[in-house]
Design an enzyme around this catalytic site. Structure first.
Site, PDB file in Angstrom:
ATOM      1  N   ARG A 180       0.826  -1.201   0.000  1.00 14.92           N
ATOM      2  CA  ARG A 180       0.000   0.000   0.000  1.00 14.92           C
ATOM      3  C   ARG A 180       0.869   1.263   0.000  1.00 14.92           C
ATOM      4  O   ARG A 180       1.932   1.290   0.625  1.00 14.92           O
ATOM      5  CB  ARG A 180      -0.854  -0.014   1.274  1.00 14.92           C
ATOM      6  CG  ARG A 180      -1.825   1.148   1.431  1.00 14.92           C
ATOM      7  CD  ARG A 180      -2.934   1.054   0.455  1.00 14.92           C
ATOM      8  NE  ARG A 180      -4.121   1.816   0.845  1.00 14.92           N
ATOM      9  CZ  ARG A 180      -5.135   2.019   0.015  1.00 14.92           C
ATOM     10  NH1 ARG A 180      -5.108   1.543  -1.218  1.00 14.92           N
ATOM     11  NH2 ARG A 180      -6.207   2.681   0.414  1.00 14.92           N
ATOM     12  N   THR A 194      -8.890   0.882 -10.278  1.00 16.69           N
ATOM     13  CA  THR A 194      -8.170  -0.308  -9.836  1.00 16.69           C
ATOM     14  C   THR A 194      -8.268  -1.456 -10.838  1.00 16.69           C
ATOM     15  O   THR A 194      -9.137  -1.473 -11.697  1.00 16.69           O
ATOM     16  CB  THR A 194      -8.694  -0.782  -8.464  1.00 16.69           C
ATOM     17  OG1 THR A 194      -8.664   0.311  -7.573  1.00 16.69           O
ATOM     18  CG2 THR A 194      -7.895  -1.911  -7.878  1.00 16.69           C
ATOM     19  N   ASP A 204      -7.903   8.167   0.265  1.00 17.11           N
ATOM     20  CA  ASP A 204      -8.570   7.110   1.046  1.00 17.11           C
ATOM     21  C   ASP A 204      -8.491   7.359   2.554  1.00 17.11           C
ATOM     22  O   ASP A 204      -9.132   6.655   3.327  1.00 17.11           O
ATOM     23  CB  ASP A 204      -7.990   5.733   0.712  1.00 17.11           C
ATOM     24  CG  ASP A 204      -8.607   5.137  -0.555  1.00 17.11           C
ATOM     25  OD1 ASP A 204      -9.474   5.797  -1.154  1.00 17.11           O
ATOM     26  OD2 ASP A 204      -8.216   4.026  -0.941  1.00 17.11           O
ATOM     27  N   SER A 262      -9.989  -0.926   0.555  1.00 16.06           N
ATOM     28  CA  SER A 262     -11.063  -1.921   0.465  1.00 16.06           C
ATOM     29  C   SER A 262     -10.653  -3.104  -0.386  1.00 16.06           C
ATOM     30  O   SER A 262     -11.465  -4.003  -0.627  1.00 16.06           O
ATOM     31  CB  SER A 262     -12.300  -1.288  -0.173  1.00 16.06           C
ATOM     32  OG  SER A 262     -12.753  -0.240   0.612  1.00 16.06           O
TER      33      SER A 262
HETATM   34  N1  GLU Z   1      -8.446   3.186  -3.204  1.00 16.37           N
HETATM   35  C1  GLU Z   1      -9.249   2.021  -3.292  1.00 16.37           C
HETATM   36  C2  GLU Z   1      -8.886   1.019  -2.213  1.00 16.37           C
HETATM   37  O1  GLU Z   1      -7.782   0.991  -1.778  1.00 16.37           O
HETATM   38  C3  GLU Z   1      -9.068   1.366  -4.581  1.00 16.37           C
HETATM   39  C4  GLU Z   1      -9.479   2.260  -5.657  1.00 16.37           C
HETATM   40  C5  GLU Z   1     -10.624   1.768  -6.375  1.00 16.37           C
HETATM   41  O2  GLU Z   1     -10.840   0.578  -6.497  1.00 16.37           O
HETATM   42  O3  GLU Z   1     -11.331   2.601  -6.891  1.00 16.37           O
HETATM   43  O4  GLU Z   1      -9.685   0.267  -1.818  1.00 16.37           O
END
Ligand code: GLU
Length: 624
Positions: free
Chosen positions: A129, A433, A475, A497
């Protein structure tokens, strides 16, 4: 023998790695394409060496891969066919997605890598991450000029302020060092080739570029790369990214230090702290805090998976800093208390939506980076906690949302009346993603979700290097609250997530799956598991089935086909369904999943989306 073991200590033959590498050597580069600026050119008359066909299902043996993209799946398949293992193929495919899915993934971002090691019989994970720069202040999301919070869109999403220290390249390097047989250089070779010879632009790529037109136009380097003649590359043209190919080559020669130290690290820091905006952009583009030191100090975390059992299966997901494993796991623990297979589809879906809301309430209260806050993973995944949470699930009526979080410090699994009111956890996650699934002939499995956060990340391309920087720090909770586990703290990972998941049955892999989609990732993975395990669907049906997502909000967001099929019955149970879609994209879709099911006699069924995000690409080594 499994090849999924430390190269040196487990004695995986070096010859295997060398042979695989030889098979992957990139074709020589025409000199002019290295220096040529990235550009969309007309497609050549033959595109046979540019995979474009998308088969969403592939069945066979000897290894399999599923991604959203035919080039990435072809790169991974080539590695598997040449004798590479699932980890080698996953890295090769991910690096290729950095070329062909540059708005969703790449070395400017981060992600979570989950591995089943056939030799040890264990599931392990890597947390790659992005992290907050050490100089990021707790009021980073307050505009110093006004003393008021920045708007989320456009201020924060297109900014240096939201750029976290990238973890993707370090993840690839660590995964290969731990379990692969290829060097980083060899694993990058197929992707480098695709970046140089170019890939064929499809509608999804063009549309994603158009969706980002204003943002990309705000930065000289992004505009030059992605809007080469003032327009998004045309469908059917060939998109080349020689600067990214050169960057991959540089990393191949010098290793990860070419990225995390030296000139490129300084350059990334410079553009984050002083974004190179175009003169006429109206976007505010707040500056960020990334320093060369943040890059130098970045470390991938190796950690235990979050595990729960569900109807005779062992479900392994990503532990914090992602909320994926605990939230999927808690919802499954709640659902396990009901015989969903004996219910009508509508009743089962009602339970799915309600369990999901309860688990999301706990996610909001307890989940953050465990290096900074105490996350009660064990308790959240305790069956007695689930038993108590299930007391709030009324089989005949949807609860008023938001529902309240449970108390992990005091529970006994016995129902007692509660009048607690819930709070809505502001959801600012996006739908970007990408995700991939790989299995090899030795029985190893990889599930990998990677991202640069929003489609298009921060919008900022690193000059001369052909990749976008993430906007992952969005986030973090936007409003600072000292009691919030997901508040901004220097060096911290924002809560994710992402939910790459591997399911074992009788100790052997049965299913691996994951999806993009921000916080809907959790519900997509959960819904697919319920579809497959409880509702009698095949894995092909489970991925294709229409989706809905309940994240402890007043409304249930759902795809139109879901509303058409189940809307009336679920409305009668008290749910309010609204169509999916967000401010950034026109697609009324949820997720873009990939999965592989491992059947009897090692039969592999690889599946990708049959229609969402323009369809995915599943392949097997030996189709039968
Ligand atoms: N920032 C999201 C996460 O870490 C992922 C981004 C997305 O899937 O739009 O869960």
């Amino acid at each position: 023998m499994s090849h999924l073991a430390r190269r040196v200590t487990a004695g995986v033959s070096a010859a295997s790695g060398i042979a695989v590498a030889a098979a992957l050597v990139a074709t020589p580069v025409p000199a002019q394409s290295v220096t040529q600026a990235a550009a969309a050119a007309p497609a050549p008359s033959t595109t046979s060496d540019r995979p474009t066909v998308k088969d969403p299902t592939a069945v066979g043996k000897g290894g399999a891969i599923s991604t959203v993209d035919p080039e990435a799946s072809a790169a991974g398949l080539k590695v598997l066919k040449a004798g590479g293992n699932a980890v080698d193929a996953a890295v090769a495919a991910a690096a290729t997605l950095g070329v062909t899915e540059p708005y969703s993934a790449g070395i400017g971002g981060g992600g979570y890598f989950v591995v089943y090691n056939a030799k040890s019989g264990k599931v392990r994970t890597l947390d790659g991450r992005e992290t907050a720069p050490m100089k990021m202040p707790q009021d980073a999301f307050i505009d110093p000029a006004t003393g008021k919070p920045y708007t989320f869109t456009p201020d924060l999403v297109t900014s240096g302020a939201s750029v976290g220290t990238p973890g993707t390249l370090a993840t690839w390097d660590k995964a290969l060092a731990n379990w692969g047989t290829l060097s980083l250089a060899d694993a990058l070779a197929p992707a480098t080739k695709v970046a140089r010879r170019g890939f064929k632009v499809d509608e999804t790529f063009r549309q994603q570029t158009l969706d980002n037109e204003v943002r990309f136009s705000a930065f000289k380097d992004s505009k030059k790369l992605f809007l080469p003649k003032g327009d998004a590359p045309k469908v059917g043209s060939v998109f080349r990214n020689p600067e990214l190919a050169d960057t991959y080559d540089m990393i191949a020669q010098r290793g990860t230090k070419a990225f995390y130290r030296g000139k490129l690290a300084k350059l990334m820091s410079k553009v984050v702290r002083d974004p190179r905006t175009t003169k006429n952009t109206e976007l505010p583009v707040p500056a960020g805090w990334l320093t060369p030191r943040d890059l130098r100090d970045y470390r991938v975390r190796s950690q235990r998976a979050a595990r729960t059992s569900y109807r005779g299966h062992d479900v392994y997901g990503m532990a914090p800093s992602s909320s994926g494993g605990t939230t999927v796991g808690e919802a499954l623990n709640i659902l396990e208390r009901y015989d969903l297979s004996a219910m009508t589809a509508e009743q089962a879906l009602h339970h799915y939506l309600e369990a999901s809301a309860l688990a999301f309430a706990d996610r909001g209260k307890y989940l953050g980076d465990p290096a900074f806050v105490d996350v009660p993973v064990k308790r959240l995944l305790d069956d007695r906690f689930a038993a108590e949470r299930a007391c709030s699930l009324n089989p005949a009526k949807a609860a008023t949302k938001p529902v309240a979080a449970g108390d992990v410090t005091s529970y006994d699994g016995v129902c007692s009346p509660s009048s607690a009111k819930g709070t809505t956890d502001a959801d600012t996650e996006n739908i970007s993603t990408t995700n991939l699934t790989v299995a090899d002939r030795w029985g190893n499995v990889v599930e990998y979700t990677l991202t640069i956060e929003q489609t298009g990340g921060s919008g900022m391309v690193v000059p001369g290097h052909g990749f976008l920087l993430n906007n992952e720090l969005t986030d973090f909770s936007t409003v600072y609250d000292a009691a919030d586990p997901n508040r901004i703290q220097p060096g911290k990972r924002p809560r994710s997530s992402m939910s790459p998941t591997i399911v074992l049955k009788d100790g052997k892999p049965f299913l691996a799956l994951g999806s993009p989609g921000g916080s809907t990732i959790i519900t997509t993975v959960l819904q697919m598991l319920v579809n497959r395990i409880d509702l009698g669907m095949t894995i092909e049906e489970a991925i294709a089935a229409p989706r809905a997502t309940q994240r402890n909000t007043t409304n249930v967001t759902a795809e139109p086909a879901f509303i058409a099929a189940y809307g009336p019955a679920l409305t009668a149970l008290g749910h309010t369904l609204v169509p999916a879609g967000d401010a950034f994209t026109s697609a009324a879709e949820i997720g873009a999943a990939t999965a592989i099911e491992i059947g009897p006699r090692k039969r592999l069924t690889a599946v990708a989306e049959p229609s969402r995000r323009g369809k995915g690409s599943a392949k097997v080594v030996d189709p039968r």
